[in-house]
Enzyme design. Structure first.
Site, short mmCIF file in Angstrom:
data_model
loop_
_atom_site.label_atom_id
_atom_site.label_comp_id
_atom_site.label_asym_id
_atom_site.label_seq_id
_atom_site.Cartn_x
_atom_site.Cartn_y
_atom_site.Cartn_z
N LYS A 22 0.84 -1.21 0.00
CA LYS A 22 0.00 0.00 0.00
C LYS A 22 0.87 1.25 0.00
CE LYS A 22 -1.34 1.50 4.16
NZ LYS A 22 -1.09 2.86 4.64
N ASN A 23 1.90 1.28 0.86
CA ASN A 23 2.67 2.51 1.02
C ASN A 23 3.63 2.77 -0.14
OD1 ASN A 23 1.29 3.04 3.31
ND2 ASN A 23 2.94 2.47 4.74
N CYS A 117 -3.68 12.53 13.94
CA CYS A 117 -4.50 11.33 13.79
C CYS A 117 -4.26 10.44 14.99
CB CYS A 117 -4.20 10.62 12.47
SG CYS A 117 -2.65 9.73 12.46
N ARG A 122 1.64 14.29 13.60
CA ARG A 122 2.02 14.11 12.20
C ARG A 122 1.96 15.37 11.35
NH1 ARG A 122 -0.47 8.59 9.99
NH2 ARG A 122 1.30 8.74 8.61
N ASP A 309 5.56 0.31 11.90
CA ASP A 309 4.34 -0.34 11.42
C ASP A 309 4.23 -1.80 11.83
OD1 ASP A 309 3.58 2.03 10.29
OD2 ASP A 309 4.17 1.52 8.25
N ARG A 401 -8.18 -0.51 5.40
CA ARG A 401 -7.41 0.52 4.71
C ARG A 401 -6.12 -0.04 4.14
NH1 ARG A 401 -6.54 5.92 7.90
NH2 ARG A 401 -5.37 6.17 5.99
N1 EPU Z 1 7.27 14.42 10.75
C1 EPU Z 1 7.39 15.75 11.05
N2 EPU Z 1 7.27 16.67 10.06
C2 EPU Z 1 7.04 16.31 8.76
C3 EPU Z 1 6.92 14.94 8.43
C4 EPU Z 1 7.05 14.01 9.47
O1 EPU Z 1 7.60 16.10 12.22
O2 EPU Z 1 6.93 17.20 7.90
C5 EPU Z 1 7.40 13.42 11.81
C6 EPU Z 1 6.10 12.61 12.00
O3 EPU Z 1 5.19 13.30 12.83
C7 EPU Z 1 6.62 11.34 12.59
C8 EPU Z 1 7.96 11.14 11.88
O4 EPU Z 1 8.34 12.44 11.41
O5 EPU Z 1 6.84 11.51 13.96
C9 EPU Z 1 7.94 10.19 10.71
O6 EPU Z 1 6.88 10.51 9.85
P1 EPU Z 1 6.86 10.17 8.30
O7 EPU Z 1 6.70 11.43 7.55
O8 EPU Z 1 8.01 9.29 7.94
O9 EPU Z 1 5.52 9.32 8.19
P2 EPU Z 1 4.55 9.34 6.97
O10 EPU Z 1 5.32 9.54 5.73
O11 EPU Z 1 3.39 10.22 7.26
C10 EPU Z 1 4.73 6.79 6.37
C11 EPU Z 1 3.77 5.66 6.24
C12 EPU Z 1 3.32 5.25 7.65
C13 EPU Z 1 4.55 4.84 8.44
C14 EPU Z 1 5.55 6.01 8.48
C15 EPU Z 1 6.85 5.67 9.19
C16 EPU Z 1 2.75 6.03 4.11
C17 EPU Z 1 1.54 6.40 3.33
N3 EPU Z 1 2.64 6.07 5.44
O12 EPU Z 1 4.00 7.84 7.00
O13 EPU Z 1 2.49 4.11 7.47
O14 EPU Z 1 4.19 4.51 9.75
O15 EPU Z 1 5.86 6.42 7.14
O16 EPU Z 1 7.45 4.59 8.58
O17 EPU Z 1 3.78 5.69 3.54
C18 EPU Z 1 0.78 2.61 8.05
O18 EPU Z 1 0.93 2.07 6.94
O19 EPU Z 1 0.10 2.09 8.98
C19 EPU Z 1 1.43 3.89 8.33
C20 EPU Z 1 1.06 4.70 9.31
#
Ligand code: EPU
Length: 440
Positions: A22-23, A117, A122, A309, A401
């Site tokens: 998915k990701n 969320c 996030r 995850d 999801r």
């Molecule tokens: N963060 C910030 N600022 C930003 C972006 C991130 O502070 O601008 C922080 C976040 O709050 C978090 C950390 O950095 O504490 C990591 O966040 P990241 O941006 O890596 O997460 P994401 O890209 O929103 C993806 C996956 C998540 C997975 C995370 C970590 C997708 C669509 N989602 O989320 O997947 O947990 O990376 O590996 O790729 C899931 O599939 O259940 C899921 C939540």
């Protein structure tokens, strides 16, 4: 809202096939916005978030054909809208992946700012600061991010240092920089396999990206991108979840169509706990749990370390392992909601900020449970498989999801699990044929 009814106590045995990630599918679908030509993606998982992403692309004006269930042919020649509305972003944060491609190709994008969320606040501040480095003007207006390219036209390549590893941030920037003028270097980039998969697709479309999969990614911007055809990698978290399912039920599973090389740390961790894991070949794992399990600590970290995850599923497993284990969550600030549900089943878990301390093994008893997010739901299902009596997991829309027909896959290997349907209640006359196809 659908529920799962699970009667625990059965060992899983048999073989299970893993769906596409998915990701990885979500950013690859967003990448189709970068070109007027068709992007064909295979091995797209049939999960709710993909349906949401498809809706978003169609709302923007793209056409999405599915000649086969898991193949999407996306054409974004006639984009008419440049915004992802709150209605979509609130159901799926990954909608923010539209920002980079829209901004790079059309010079404008408006995406509702996702709020917090169930697993944390996030923010997307790192995405936005990096877009500004590429010359974009970024404003917040009435809960929306409004981004525009510089007056000169295209985004301009730059050196970007991410203070924190961000997966979708890296993906958004890779897509934006692919069409920027000049070279962009991303320092502190995420190294997840999903990043490498997206880079591979973008390169097939004509992008010039090197270093994906390492912390430094170089992107030489090009003037235009073309179509491409790509097969999405297998879902490493679904793979890990089935490994945990085999382990927690003292079962034996052959896990097919996976990529063990993306799970090195998970395989090491589960092996340390006492799970017997054989890599049969580059796409097949054999997982067996015959011995008693030993509790081991784990800390979640960005790839290639132990994934956040998989933390919830690992916690369910540790309730059945002998001894004390400490689980430290370093990625999200509020990702222990499953802990209190597991406690209600009899697990001995103490939550202390980012740390969960477990004492095991504890016999679990079935209970009515509430799923709070995708991976938490998977953890509750795992606990239900080993609990005595009946467990009812409510709000399984979370699990839908990101897991393709998890109950069918589990039932095929011997689990006693059924879906109690409550969602298909709307009279057919008010539901389009397409909607019916989607809810099954
Ligand atoms: N963060 C910030 N600022 C930003 C972006 C991130 O502070 O601008 C922080 C976040 O709050 C978090 C950390 O950095 O504490 C990591 O966040 P990241 O941006 O890596 O997460 P994401 O890209 O929103 C993806 C996956 C998540 C997975 C995370 C970590 C997708 C669509 N989602 O989320 O997947 O947990 O990376 O590996 O790729 C899931 O599939 O259940 C899921 C939540």
């Amino acid at each position: 809202m659908d529920k799962f009814r699970i009667t625990g106590g059965r060992s899983l045995k048999g073989s299970v096939s893993i769906s596409g990630a998915k990701n990885s599918a979500l950013p690859c679908m967003a990448a189709a916005l970068l070109t007027p030509e068709t992007v064909t993606l295979h091995n797209i998982p049939y999960v709710r978030d993909i349906i949401t992403q498809r809706r978003l692309l169609e709302d923007l004006g793209a056409t999405v054909l599915t000649p086969e269930l898991r193949t999407h042919k996306i054409n974004a020649r006639n984009i008419e809208l440049f915004e992802a509305p709150y209605e979509l972003v609130k159901t799926m944060r990954a909608s923010v992946l539209a920002l980079g491609p829209l901004l790079a190709r059309f010079g404008k994008a408006k995406v509702s700012l996702p709020g917090g969320c169930a697993i944390g606040t996030r923010p997307i501040d790192l995405h936005l600061a990096a877009f500004e480095k590429l010359g974009a003007e970024v404003r917040l207006e009435a809960g929306n991010v409004v981004a525009r390219s510089p007056a000169s036209g295209r985004l301009v390549g730059a050196e970007i240092h991410f203070d924190k590893v961000t997966v979708t941030g890296t993906e958004n920037l890779m897509m934006a920089a692919a069409l920027a003028r000049g070279r962009t270097i991303l320092h502190g980039a995420a190294c997840e396999p999903e990043i490498t998969d997206l880079a591979e697709l973008l390169n097939k479309m004509g992008a010039r990206i090197s270093g994906a999969g390492t912390a430094t990614i170089e992107i030489e911007g090009v003037e235009a991108l073309g179509g491409g055809e790509h097969t999405i990698i297998p879902d490493r978290i679904e793979t890990g979840t089935f490994m945990a399912a085999a382990a927690i039920t003292r079962g034996e599973l052959e896990i097919m169509d996976c990529q063990p090389k993306h799970l090195t740390c998970v395989i090491e961790q589960l092996s340390d706990v006492g799970v017997e894991i054989d890599e049969i070949n580059s796409s097949k794992l054999h997982v067996r749990a015959t011995k008693s399990l030993t509790a081991k600590d784990v800390t979640t970290e960005p790839y290639p370390r132990f994934p956040t995850d998989m933390q919830a599923q690992y916690m369910a497993l540790m309730t059945q392992a002998r001894g004390r284990s400490i689980i430290v969550e370093t990625i999200f600030e509020n990702r222990f909601m499953h802990g209190s549900e597991l406690q209600r089943m009899g697990a001995r878990i103490q939550i202390d900020g980012h740390k969960a301390i477990l004492e095991g093994p504890t016999p679990l008893t079935g209970a009515p449970l509430l799923a709070s997010d995708l991976r938490a739901s998977a953890s509750l299902v795992l606990a239900g498989l080993v609990a005595e009596g009946e467990t009812v997991v409510d709000r399984v829309y979370h699990i839908d999801r990101g897991y393709e027909k998890i109950e069918a896959k589990l039932r095929a290997v011997g689990a006693d699990i059924e879906r109690i349907r409550e969602s298909v209640t709307a009279p057919l006359s008010r539901t389009s044929v397409k909607d019916v196809a989607e809810v099954v």
